[in-house]
Design an enzyme around this catalytic site. Structure first.
Site, PDB file in Angstrom:
ATOM      1  N   HIS A  16     -51.902  69.102 -12.552  1.00 58.30           N
ATOM      2  CA  HIS A  16     -51.932  68.999 -11.095  1.00 58.30           C
ATOM      3  C   HIS A  16     -50.538  68.685 -10.552  1.00 58.30           C
ATOM      4  CE1 HIS A  16     -52.499  64.382 -10.228  1.00 58.30           C
ATOM      5  NE2 HIS A  16     -51.654  64.566 -11.201  1.00 58.30           N
ATOM      6  N   CYS A  35     -44.631  62.619  -9.104  1.00 56.34           N
ATOM      7  CA  CYS A  35     -45.872  63.413  -9.149  1.00 56.34           C
ATOM      8  C   CYS A  35     -45.804  64.620  -8.218  1.00 56.34           C
ATOM      9  CB  CYS A  35     -47.071  62.544  -8.796  1.00 56.34           C
ATOM     10  SG  CYS A  35     -47.350  61.230  -9.985  1.00 56.34           S
ATOM     11  N   HIS A  41     -47.640  68.608 -13.612  1.00 60.03           N
ATOM     12  CA  HIS A  41     -47.719  67.851 -14.868  1.00 60.03           C
ATOM     13  C   HIS A  41     -49.192  67.725 -15.223  1.00 60.03           C
ATOM     14  CE1 HIS A  41     -48.181  64.876 -11.647  1.00 60.03           C
ATOM     15  NE2 HIS A  41     -48.959  64.222 -12.489  1.00 60.03           N
ATOM     16  N   HIS A  43     -52.658  65.575 -17.243  1.00 62.84           N
ATOM     17  CA  HIS A  43     -53.256  64.305 -17.674  1.00 62.84           C
ATOM     18  C   HIS A  43     -54.402  64.588 -18.632  1.00 62.84           C
ATOM     19  CE1 HIS A  43     -51.111  61.858 -14.759  1.00 62.84           C
ATOM     20  NE2 HIS A  43     -51.453  62.706 -13.799  1.00 62.84           N
ATOM     21  N   ASP A  81     -61.538  71.469 -17.216  1.00 65.48           N
ATOM     22  CA  ASP A  81     -60.789  71.369 -18.466  1.00 65.48           C
ATOM     23  C   ASP A  81     -59.816  72.535 -18.644  1.00 65.48           C
ATOM     24  OD1 ASP A  81     -60.122  70.095 -20.889  1.00 65.48           O
ATOM     25  OD2 ASP A  81     -61.437  71.450 -22.002  1.00 65.48           O
ATOM     26  N   HIS A  82     -58.557  72.183 -18.868  1.00 65.85           N
ATOM     27  CA  HIS A  82     -57.472  73.159 -19.022  1.00 65.85           C
ATOM     28  C   HIS A  82     -57.304  74.050 -17.784  1.00 65.85           C
ATOM     29  CE1 HIS A  82     -57.646  71.674 -23.105  1.00 65.85           C
ATOM     30  NE2 HIS A  82     -56.473  72.247 -23.319  1.00 65.85           N
ATOM     31  N   GLU A 125     -56.924  58.088 -15.325  1.00 69.95           N
ATOM     32  CA  GLU A 125     -55.945  59.159 -15.190  1.00 69.95           C
ATOM     33  C   GLU A 125     -54.768  58.957 -16.138  1.00 69.95           C
ATOM     34  OE1 GLU A 125     -53.930  61.160 -11.307  1.00 69.95           O
ATOM     35  OE2 GLU A 125     -53.314  59.131 -11.778  1.00 69.95           O
TER      36      GLU A 125
HETATM   37 NI    NI Z   1     -50.548  63.036 -12.050  1.00 68.37          NI
END
Ligand code: NI
Length: 149
Positions: A16, A35, A41, A43, A81-82, A125
């Site tokens: 995200h 961010c 990036h 998580h 997911d992914h 997160e």
């Molecule tokens: Ni983040």
């Protein structure tokens, strides 16, 4: 009959970027810091789903965990997911913060679970960031009943 809760843990990995078109580039950077990195990036998210049910005296087993796994898998894990969270239609006009993500996960799950059964959704997160949502007060069946009783 007595009620008890169980919390089950799920995981998904997603990318995200915290950014909103409602702010200037400078304001985005000030609001979101690193961010806001244009390249995004990722998580390794952990979702903690707490559901409540009555405990039958015969089996002592309340929540159908297989069914819960199915619902969370279909509604949340497969969806995110992914994936790049910023590309999800639900995030077209809101940021992919932990707050907004935990609210969305609640909304996705509560429509599939009987009223009052979904008690809380937690979202880890990062090592130090944990978000949670337990619904609005008006959704709490105990309080609704209490007002009339
Ligand atoms: Ni983040």
């Amino acid at each position: 009959m007595a009620q008890a809760s169980v919390t089950r843990r799920y995981r998904f990995c997603a990318a995200h970027r915290l950014h909103t078109d409602h702010l200037s580039p400078e304001e985005n950077l000030a609001a979101f810091g690193k961010c806001n990195n244009p390249n995004g990036h990722g998580h390794n998210y952990v979702v903690l789903v707490t559901v409540k049910s009555t405990v039958p005296t015969t089996t002592g087993k309340g929540v159908d965990l297989d069914r819960l796994d199915q619902i969370v898998g279909q509604q949340v894990i497969t969806r995110f997911d992914h994936h790049d969270l910023n590309q999800d239609p639900e995030f077209a006009d809101r940021t992919t913060t932990g707050e907004n993500l935990v609210l969305l996960i609640w909304d996705l799950l509560v429509k599939c679970l009987p009223t009052g059964q979904l008690e809380k959704v937690g979202l880890i997160e990062t090592r130090d960031n944990y978000f949670e949502y337990a619904g609005s007060m008006s959704q709490a069946p105990v309080l609704r009943e209490g007002r009339h009783g």
